[in-house]
Design an enzyme around this catalytic site. Structure first.
Site, mmCIF file in Angstrom:
data_model
loop_
_atom_site.group_PDB
_atom_site.id
_atom_site.type_symbol
_atom_site.label_atom_id
_atom_site.label_comp_id
_atom_site.label_asym_id
_atom_site.label_seq_id
_atom_site.Cartn_x
_atom_site.Cartn_y
_atom_site.Cartn_z
ATOM 1 N N ARG A 112 0.862 -1.192 0.000
ATOM 2 C CA ARG A 112 0.000 0.000 0.000
ATOM 3 C C ARG A 112 0.885 1.224 0.000
ATOM 4 O O ARG A 112 1.690 1.409 0.904
ATOM 5 C CB ARG A 112 -0.861 0.066 1.267
ATOM 6 C CG ARG A 112 -1.886 -0.960 1.386
ATOM 7 C CD ARG A 112 -3.003 -0.529 2.321
ATOM 8 N NE ARG A 112 -2.583 -0.052 3.628
ATOM 9 C CZ ARG A 112 -3.425 0.380 4.549
ATOM 10 N NH1 ARG A 112 -4.727 0.425 4.295
ATOM 11 N NH2 ARG A 112 -3.024 0.795 5.710
ATOM 12 N N THR A 116 -1.271 7.404 -0.679
ATOM 13 C CA THR A 116 -2.532 7.259 -1.417
ATOM 14 C C THR A 116 -3.330 6.037 -0.978
ATOM 15 O O THR A 116 -4.520 5.930 -1.291
ATOM 16 C CB THR A 116 -2.243 7.090 -2.919
ATOM 17 O OG1 THR A 116 -1.477 5.881 -3.079
ATOM 18 C CG2 THR A 116 -1.449 8.263 -3.475
ATOM 19 N N ASP A 208 -0.192 -3.215 12.291
ATOM 20 C CA ASP A 208 0.314 -3.568 10.959
ATOM 21 C C ASP A 208 0.685 -5.057 10.968
ATOM 22 O O ASP A 208 1.648 -5.468 11.626
ATOM 23 C CB ASP A 208 1.539 -2.702 10.635
ATOM 24 C CG ASP A 208 1.987 -2.912 9.201
ATOM 25 O OD1 ASP A 208 2.268 -4.079 8.831
ATOM 26 O OD2 ASP A 208 2.041 -1.941 8.445
ATOM 27 N N ASP A 211 4.313 -6.051 9.804
ATOM 28 C CA ASP A 211 5.329 -5.664 10.789
ATOM 29 C C ASP A 211 5.276 -6.549 12.022
ATOM 30 O O ASP A 211 6.305 -6.896 12.599
ATOM 31 C CB ASP A 211 5.128 -4.192 11.213
ATOM 32 C CG ASP A 211 5.643 -3.231 10.157
ATOM 33 O OD1 ASP A 211 6.470 -3.651 9.318
ATOM 34 O OD2 ASP A 211 5.216 -2.063 10.167
HETATM 35 C C1 PRP Z 1 -1.254 -4.786 4.439
HETATM 36 C C2 PRP Z 1 -2.058 -6.062 4.476
HETATM 37 C C3 PRP Z 1 -2.864 -5.969 3.218
HETATM 38 C C4 PRP Z 1 -3.112 -4.495 3.094
HETATM 39 C C5 PRP Z 1 -4.521 -4.227 3.491
HETATM 40 O O1 PRP Z 1 -0.177 -4.919 3.582
HETATM 41 O O2 PRP Z 1 -1.275 -7.209 4.549
HETATM 42 O O3 PRP Z 1 -2.189 -6.465 2.083
HETATM 43 O O4 PRP Z 1 -2.204 -3.842 3.982
HETATM 44 O O5 PRP Z 1 -4.836 -2.910 3.323
HETATM 45 P P1 PRP Z 1 -5.892 -2.403 2.230
HETATM 46 O O6 PRP Z 1 -7.096 -3.269 2.372
HETATM 47 O O7 PRP Z 1 -6.141 -0.977 2.648
HETATM 48 O O8 PRP Z 1 -5.253 -2.508 0.891
HETATM 49 P P2 PRP Z 1 0.940 -3.804 3.443
HETATM 50 O O9 PRP Z 1 0.651 -2.886 2.309
HETATM 51 O O10 PRP Z 1 1.180 -3.151 4.782
HETATM 52 O O11 PRP Z 1 2.184 -4.623 2.969
HETATM 53 P P3 PRP Z 1 2.998 -5.809 3.698
HETATM 54 O O12 PRP Z 1 2.127 -7.036 3.648
HETATM 55 O O13 PRP Z 1 4.180 -5.932 2.831
HETATM 56 O O14 PRP Z 1 3.325 -5.395 5.111
HETATM 57 N N1 URA Z 2 -2.802 -3.230 6.876
HETATM 58 C C1 URA Z 2 -2.436 -3.684 8.109
HETATM 59 O O1 URA Z 2 -1.435 -4.401 8.244
HETATM 60 N N2 URA Z 2 -3.189 -3.315 9.162
HETATM 61 C C2 URA Z 2 -4.270 -2.554 9.037
HETATM 62 O O2 URA Z 2 -4.920 -2.263 10.052
HETATM 63 C C3 URA Z 2 -4.633 -2.084 7.753
HETATM 64 C C4 URA Z 2 -3.880 -2.455 6.690
#
Ligand code: PRP
Ligand code: URA
Length: 217
Positions: A112, A116, A208, A211
């Site tokens: 993400r 944005t 998150d 993380d």
């Molecule tokens: C997190 C999560 C989803 C996304 C959800 O990933 O694992 O993929 O956010 O958010 P959304 O519904 O608003 O799109 P992130 O972008 O943090 O990446 P990561 O898995 O690499 O930590």
């Molecule tokens: N992605 C995450 O990892 N946590 C949230 O709460 C939303 C998006």
């Protein structure tokens, strides 16, 4: 924020089980350490895998127990593909593969954009015969649904016979958006939370997911 009513969402299945709820509560606690969080992700994913596969077709076969022959039922050999949305989806993948070890695995790399909140694709790899495999897409969080909508849209280009989506937590905003984009894709989640904060995080949520699984913050 008042609690969201799952009955508002026809494509949503909230998996209600004391073990799921208990483990999710441990995951939500801010003091839960990385190793425990990762293990709990795996365990909840395994329980969700049990639910999302509840209607897999069975065939009758002839077997012999130590005492006598019998007809018994086995999975019909229908082909499954688990698709992980990187990177946090990988935390769920292991638990699902514990239960369905013969499943093939695809990966969609998305992050993400923090400003944005739009999902940016950086990787895509599916099994060569994805068009004959039932697909289960996994990602712990359905927040704005930008990531899930993009990932499922991309997988649809490869035309598998059907797709299901599994997450740990869903926000009502994400469920609404996902169902509008992909009304044919059921969503299985361990909980429907209250909403999103200004940064697109699920409230009350668990923070998150990536993380917390990998200890990167
Ligand atoms: C997190 C999560 C989803 C996304 C959800 O990933 O694992 O993929 O956010 O958010 P959304 O519904 O608003 O799109 P992130 O972008 O943090 O990446 P990561 O898995 O690499 O930590
Ligand atoms: N992605 C995450 O990892 N946590 C949230 O709460 C939303 C998006």
């Amino acid at each position: 924020m008042p609690p969201a009513d799952p009955a508002r969402f026809p494509t949503l299945h909230v998996v209600r089980h004391p073990l799921v709820e208990h483990k999710l509560t441990l995951m939500r606690e801010r003091t839960t350490a990385t190793a425990e969080f990762r293990q709990l992700t795996r365990e909840v994913a395994m329980l969700l895998a049990y639910e999302v596969t509840h209607d897999l077709p069975l065939d009758e076969v002839e077997i012999e127990t130590p005492l006598e022959p019998m007809r018994a039922r086995k999975l019909s050999g229908k082909k499954l593909c688990l698709v992980s949305i990187l990177r946090a989806g990988n935390g769920m993948l292991d638990g699902m593969l514990d239960l369905i070890p013969s499943a093939r695995v695809g990966h969609v790399g998305l992050y993400r954009d923090p400003k944005t909140l739009i999902a940016v694709e950086y990787y895509y790899k599916m099994p060569h015969d994805i068009e004959v495999r039932e697909v289960v897409v996994v990602d712990p969080m359905l927040a704005t649904a930008n990531s899930a909508v993009a990932a499922v849209g991309r997988v649809k280009e490869d035309a598998p016979p059907n797709i299901r989506f599994v997450c740990l937590l869903a926000a009502p905003e994400g469920v609404t958006r996902f169902a509008a984009a992909h009304p044919d894709v059921p969503i299985y989640t361990a909980a429907l939370d209250d909403g999103l904060d200004a940064k697109g995080y699920i409230l009350p949520g668990l923070g998150d997911a990536g993380d917390r699984i990998y200890g990167t913050k």
